[in-house]
Write a protein that holds these residues in place. Structure first.
Motif, PDB file in Angstrom:
ATOM      1  N   MET A   1       0.840  -1.185   0.000  1.00  0.00           N
ATOM      2  CA  MET A   1       0.000   0.000   0.000  1.00  0.00           C
ATOM      3  C   MET A   1       0.871   1.227   0.000  1.00  0.00           C
ATOM      4  N   TRP A  53       0.299  -9.550  -8.487  1.00  0.00           N
ATOM      5  CA  TRP A  53       0.335  -8.108  -8.233  1.00  0.00           C
ATOM      6  C   TRP A  53       1.641  -7.398  -8.557  1.00  0.00           C
ATOM      7  N   ALA A 150      -7.608  -0.917  -5.328  1.00  0.00           N
ATOM      8  CA  ALA A 150      -7.736  -0.360  -6.674  1.00  0.00           C
ATOM      9  C   ALA A 150      -9.163   0.116  -6.973  1.00  0.00           C
ATOM     10  N   LYS A 175      -6.767 -13.819   0.099  1.00  0.00           N
ATOM     11  CA  LYS A 175      -5.976 -12.682   0.608  1.00  0.00           C
ATOM     12  C   LYS A 175      -6.955 -11.560   0.884  1.00  0.00           C
ATOM     13  N   ASP A 177      -7.288  -7.863   1.912  1.00  0.00           N
ATOM     14  CA  ASP A 177      -6.576  -6.597   2.063  1.00  0.00           C
ATOM     15  C   ASP A 177      -7.377  -5.656   2.980  1.00  0.00           C
ATOM     16  N   TYR A 213      -2.003  -2.295   8.223  1.00  0.00           N
ATOM     17  CA  TYR A 213      -2.798  -1.062   8.325  1.00  0.00           C
ATOM     18  C   TYR A 213      -2.759  -0.511   9.744  1.00  0.00           C
ATOM     19  N   ARG A 234       0.376  -9.909   6.262  1.00  0.00           N
ATOM     20  CA  ARG A 234       1.318  -8.902   5.752  1.00  0.00           C
ATOM     21  C   ARG A 234       1.678  -7.952   6.884  1.00  0.00           C
ATOM     22  N   MET A 274       5.878 -10.605  -1.822  1.00  0.00           N
ATOM     23  CA  MET A 274       6.205 -11.550  -2.900  1.00  0.00           C
ATOM     24  C   MET A 274       7.702 -11.652  -3.237  1.00  0.00           C
TER      25      MET A 274
HETATM   26  C1  GLA Z   1      -2.328  -3.432  -1.495  1.00  0.00           C
HETATM   27  C2  GLA Z   1      -1.643  -4.750  -1.151  1.00  0.00           C
HETATM   28  C3  GLA Z   1      -0.924  -5.290  -2.366  1.00  0.00           C
HETATM   29  C4  GLA Z   1      -1.919  -5.481  -3.497  1.00  0.00           C
HETATM   30  C5  GLA Z   1      -2.636  -4.175  -3.788  1.00  0.00           C
HETATM   31  C6  GLA Z   1      -3.777  -4.352  -4.766  1.00  0.00           C
HETATM   32  O1  GLA Z   1      -1.425  -2.418  -1.758  1.00  0.00           O
HETATM   33  O2  GLA Z   1      -0.746  -4.577  -0.084  1.00  0.00           O
HETATM   34  O3  GLA Z   1      -0.282  -6.511  -2.067  1.00  0.00           O
HETATM   35  O4  GLA Z   1      -2.819  -6.486  -3.145  1.00  0.00           O
HETATM   36  O5  GLA Z   1      -3.193  -3.614  -2.600  1.00  0.00           O
HETATM   37  O6  GLA Z   1      -4.457  -3.176  -5.007  1.00  0.00           O
END
Ligand code: GLA
Length: 437
Positions: A1, A53, A150, A175, A177, A213, A234, A274
């Motif tokens: 992010m 991604w 997005a 996953k 987010d 976050y 994450r 990743m």
């Molecule tokens: C966030 C996540 C990324 C990816 C993007 C997709 O930034 O941390 O890994 O999934 O969103 O928009």
């Protein structure tokens, strides 16, 4: 992010009184269930696979970029390559769709999520079958908030329906987010979504972005809750295609290791993001470095690259069985950065086999953060880097299989030369273990 997205998130969380009331109600409703653990028995070793991604971001223009757009075609091709290029046999199993797979709105009758009809014309069940028929597993991205990062629809007001839809689509890995969400509700909301996934009866790995976050807001995540409710999470920023980005993540994980490292283990992993090997940003040696450190960190090995163009020498790193075995070690103990000297970092992880005295074997990565030219010679006393067994260790170079370096005792000093931004990666197998006497 990224920062922009973060401020987008912040904007979303300014609360109106009615939203506050809704949030409190929501917390009350779900918190009594939040003590129930995920306990899905999955991810006993760090998950391995591929996710679009980092390499493909949100390319949706299939007319101009037919081979790059986020589409059924991309995931089918990748599935084929995972199998035909030997990645599946090396353990890479999950084919994961990240953001940008949805239509911009839900079905207006059923409220269900709808995949982009143009880019996924055969539907997600068809794609799931395709992936499953190749012996692999299917992963999907969604977002806990009102929108994905997005800008596609998120799960917040439709959690039960979406969990059920994922099960109907034969998803094996989710996953979730955390963009466009109120972080204050995450401690209850993420466990609730995990519970709803479990309730479907379909085993799905649950990857949470909840801690990152919270970190952004200066809050220390509750790792005990994460371990209870998520298979992986994450911790930090998104990875980009550069060594700088890899190094920044390594620095975060090492500087905060006292509070992060103890919580990784079978069924629940810290996720530094990743693997970017095979793309534009890393040299050959930096590629070895990322793979070695991710193995030490017991990190999920989720590649994001174009498997059709990965060069053979990079593919050999990604498929190095000895390095993968370190990552997948059954003890599941996450490693740490042990020390730094002259800009050489020593990262180590206890692994199998253990000997009768209970001593561990170790994977040890000597990582150079130097940029000054010639290979840099350095030596360490084994004890100083945490290898204390009285019996000693057999040392094996994990990237150069021909190099068996011999027997070292704990007071011996171990000498090595590391090239700038490179890594030397060894396995120290303790003596007195079933296959080393
Ligand atoms: C966030 C996540 C990324 C990816 C993007 C997709 O930034 O941390 O890994 O999934 O969103 O928009």
């Amino acid at each position: 992010m990224n920062v922009a997205r973060k401020s987008g998130t912040r904007k979303e969380i300014r609360e109106t009184p009615s939203k506050m009331f809704y949030n409190i109600l929501f917390l009350l409703l779900v918190s009594y269930r939040a003590t129930q653990a995920l306990e899905n028995g999955l991810a006993r070793t760090p998950p391995m696979g591929w996710m679009h991604w980092e390499r493909y971001r949100c390319i949706t223009d299939c007319k101009n970029y037919p081979n790059e757009c986020i589409s059924e075609n991309l995931f089918k091709r990748t599935t084929d390559l995972l199998v035909s290029e030997g990645y599946a046999a090396a353990g890479y199993e999950y084919v994961i769709i990240d953001d940008c797979w949805l239509e911009k709105s839900r079905d207006n009758v059923t409220n269900k999520l709808v995949e982009d009809r143009y880019r996924f014309p055969s539907g997600l069940n068809h794609l799931a079958d395709y992936i499953h028929n190749s012996g692999l597993k299917f992963g999907l991205y969604q977002d806990y908030g009102t929108h994905t990062c997005a800008g596609y629809p998120g799960v917040i007001n439709h959690m039960a329906l979406d969990a059920q839809t994922f099960a109907e689509w034969d998803v094996d890995y989710v996953k979730l987010d955390g963009c466009y969400a109120d972080t204050a509700t995450m401690d209850a909301g993420y466990p609730e979504f995990g519970r709803l996934l479990n309730k479907t009866g379909r085993p799905m790995i649950y990857s949470c972005s909840w801690p990152v976050y919270q970190e952004y807001e200066g809050k220390i995540p509750d790792y005990e809750a994460l371990k209870q409710h998520c298979n992986l999470w994450r911790n930090y920023d998104d990875i980009d295609d550069s060594f700088e980005s890899v190094a920044k993540i390594m620095d975060y994980f090492s500087k905060n290791q006292d509070r992060i490292q103890p919580h990784g283990g079978p069924g629940h992993w810290n996720d530094p993001d990743m693997l970017i090997l095979g793309n534009y940003g890393l040299s050959y040696d930096q590629s070895k470095l990322q793979m070695a450190v991710w193995a030490i960190l017991a990190a999920p090995l989720i590649m994001s690259n174009d498997l059709a163009t990965v060069r053979p020498e990079i593919k050999a790193i990604l498929q190095n069985r000895d390095v993968i075995a370190v990552n997948q070690d059954p003890l599941g103990i996450q490693g740490r950065r042990i020390l730094i000297q002259k800009n050489i970092e020593v990262w180590a992880r206890p692994i199998m086999p253990r000997n009768a005295a209970g001593d561990y074997s170790y994977a040890v990565a000597f990582v150079s953060r130097r940029t000054d030219g010639a290979p840099y010679p350095i030596s360490f006393n084994l004890k100083e880097i945490g290898l204390r067994s009285q019996r000693g260790y057999d040392v094996f170079n994990l990237y150069d299989k021909t190099e068996q370096l011999g027997l070292y005792k704990s007071l011996d000093s171990f000498y090595t030369r590391i090239i700038p931004n490179g890594v030397n990666f060894y396995k120290f197998t303790v003596l007195g273990s079933p296959n080393r006497y």
